[in-house]
Design a protein around this motif. Structure first.
Motif, mmCIF file in Angstrom:
data_model
loop_
_atom_site.group_PDB
_atom_site.id
_atom_site.type_symbol
_atom_site.label_atom_id
_atom_site.label_comp_id
_atom_site.label_asym_id
_atom_site.label_seq_id
_atom_site.Cartn_x
_atom_site.Cartn_y
_atom_site.Cartn_z
ATOM 1 N N TRP A 43 -15.307 -73.782 11.010
ATOM 2 C CA TRP A 43 -15.120 -73.135 9.711
ATOM 3 C C TRP A 43 -13.801 -72.400 9.777
ATOM 4 O O TRP A 43 -13.639 -71.432 10.498
ATOM 5 N N ASP A 44 -12.836 -72.893 9.034
ATOM 6 C CA ASP A 44 -11.502 -72.301 9.020
ATOM 7 C C ASP A 44 -11.533 -71.060 8.134
ATOM 8 O O ASP A 44 -11.767 -71.158 6.938
ATOM 9 N N ARG A 45 -11.321 -69.898 8.748
ATOM 10 C CA ARG A 45 -11.452 -68.664 7.970
ATOM 11 C C ARG A 45 -10.339 -68.488 6.947
ATOM 12 O O ARG A 45 -10.545 -67.848 5.921
ATOM 13 N N ASP A 46 -9.171 -69.052 7.195
ATOM 14 C CA ASP A 46 -8.085 -68.935 6.213
ATOM 15 C C ASP A 46 -8.286 -69.868 5.035
ATOM 16 O O ASP A 46 -8.004 -69.507 3.892
ATOM 17 N N GLU A 47 -8.760 -71.077 5.298
ATOM 18 C CA GLU A 47 -8.971 -72.066 4.236
ATOM 19 C C GLU A 47 -10.365 -71.977 3.632
ATOM 20 O O GLU A 47 -10.646 -72.615 2.616
ATOM 21 N N GLY A 49 -13.068 -73.359 4.647
ATOM 22 C CA GLY A 49 -13.612 -74.717 4.593
ATOM 23 C C GLY A 49 -13.794 -75.280 5.989
ATOM 24 O O GLY A 49 -13.347 -74.700 6.978
ATOM 25 N N THR A 50 -14.447 -76.402 6.043
ATOM 26 C CA THR A 50 -14.753 -77.041 7.324
ATOM 27 C C THR A 50 -13.622 -77.958 7.754
ATOM 28 O O THR A 50 -13.125 -78.766 6.969
#
Length: 113
Positions: A43-47, A49-50
């Motif tokens: 889980w990309d915290r900046d985007e 999204g996965t």
């Protein structure tokens, strides 16, 4: 703070298809482990999204790939239950695993007859 690292190594053929997948983890010593497939989700915290990495070696049989994904969904069901206490979601994922196992086993029976 303690730091732990996981390393993956992917050997590719001339067409850039994985021939071998190996991994090791600093917490598990220096032993190198081998795999036929990996499925990593972050889980990309900046985007928000996965991000996914799905790789498998060319010698990974189709039936093993199906079991790999069923096992992955089952592990995700346990993780969601532990992380969120959402029993409904976990139970639906487990039911999906049961349905998929029945499908794979039925396919196997048809191939053997």
């Amino acid at each position: 703070m303690k730091k732990s690292e996981i390393y993956f190594s992917i050997a590719l053929d001339e067409q850039k298809i994985p021939e071998a997948i190996s991994w090791r983890a600093t917490d598990a010593g220096e032993k190198i482990h081998f795999a036929k497939a990996i499925n990593i989700s972050l889980w990309d915290r900046d985007e928000a999204g996965t991000m996914k990495i799905d790789l498998w070696t060319k010698d990974m049989p189709v039936d093993e790939m199906k079991y790999f994904y069923i096992d992955t969904i089952g592990a995700m069901a346990q993780s969601i239950a532990t992380a969120t206490s959402d029993k409904v979601m976990a139970d639906k994922m487990r039911a999906l695993c049961e349905d998929l196992m029945n499908h794979v086993e039925e396919e196997r029976r048809k191939q053997n007859n």
